[in-house]
Design an enzyme around this catalytic site. Sequence first.
Site, PDB file in Angstrom:
ATOM      1  N   ALA A  65       0.816  -1.209   0.000  1.00 11.70           N
ATOM      2  CA  ALA A  65       0.000   0.000   0.000  1.00 11.70           C
ATOM      3  C   ALA A  65       0.853   1.264   0.000  1.00 11.70           C
ATOM      4  CB  ALA A  65      -0.918   0.007   1.219  1.00 11.70           C
ATOM      5  N   GLY A 108       0.646  -5.756   0.236  1.00 17.27           N
ATOM      6  CA  GLY A 108      -0.424  -5.899  -0.736  1.00 17.27           C
ATOM      7  C   GLY A 108       0.040  -6.489  -2.053  1.00 17.27           C
ATOM      8  N   GLU A 111      -0.172 -10.057  -1.644  1.00 16.29           N
ATOM      9  CA  GLU A 111      -1.587 -10.454  -1.651  1.00 16.29           C
ATOM     10  C   GLU A 111      -2.126 -10.537  -3.070  1.00 16.29           C
ATOM     11  OE1 GLU A 111      -3.338  -8.856   2.544  1.00 16.29           O
ATOM     12  OE2 GLU A 111      -2.532  -7.332   1.205  1.00 16.29           O
ATOM     13  N   GLU A 131       3.265  -6.567   6.941  1.00 13.66           N
ATOM     14  CA  GLU A 131       2.478  -5.505   7.566  1.00 13.66           C
ATOM     15  C   GLU A 131       2.757  -5.319   9.048  1.00 13.66           C
ATOM     16  OE1 GLU A 131       0.099  -6.795   3.948  1.00 13.66           O
ATOM     17  OE2 GLU A 131       1.354  -7.754   5.480  1.00 13.66           O
TER      18      GLU A 131
END
Length: 257
Positions: A65, A108, A111, A131
Amino acid sequence: MPFETLTLEREEAFALITLNRPPANAISAELVRDLAAALASVERDDSVRAVIITGAGDRIFCAGADLGSAFSGGDMTDFIRFGNGVLRRIERFPKPVIAAMNGHALGGGCEIAMACHLRLLKETARMGQTETNLGIIPGFGGAQRMPRLIGRTKALEFMLLGTQVPAAECLALGLVNRLTKEGETLAEAKALARQLAKRPPVATRVLIEAVDDGLDAPIDQALEIETRHFVKVLRTEDAGEGIQAFFGKRDPQWKGR
């Protein structure tokens, strides 16, 4: 249609989506929206039989992110739910999706890659749900997909410690399908996409559904799911063509019906 944060190209029978937010291809709300729109465009295009998602540059596939924009303003619950919906769409996409990780895939970015059906990783790159290094946890499904892919024990270790997992270990654990040499990741992904594009499209779509529908179901329920999907495919024109081609000793001509 033009996109601000990625490019969408069609090449032969596959599409190439390139995340393009230098220097780290970081995820913003706009990138998630662009990715959703690109997927919708590709899904409607019957000439596209496979999809590659990669990152611009040669160092970072996606670093996660954009902390300066993704987490500022707006309703974070809505943002996370929308992002999860987009990644779930990748996971359920009716055409094979390949993550061509030409660099690090962290947060992310990891992910996004884990939502893809197949994953290629540059041998000098790393993956990780990092994270917790920021005092937060994965929000786009990382805490759910990583344990399913490599097992609870190692996934928890990596996520709790915020580990960037080296490529060789990613391969050994089954987090990726193949490692690639420097400068060859996209070329190998395209070669794989060409192979996938020649496969029967209906069987490909239904196989993805069957695996996803049955993966976490009890075995008896999963077998019933597989039976339903098998019968559905068996009734298609492509199934008849494949069987006739086998007996006729010729290559099948798939219609996608």
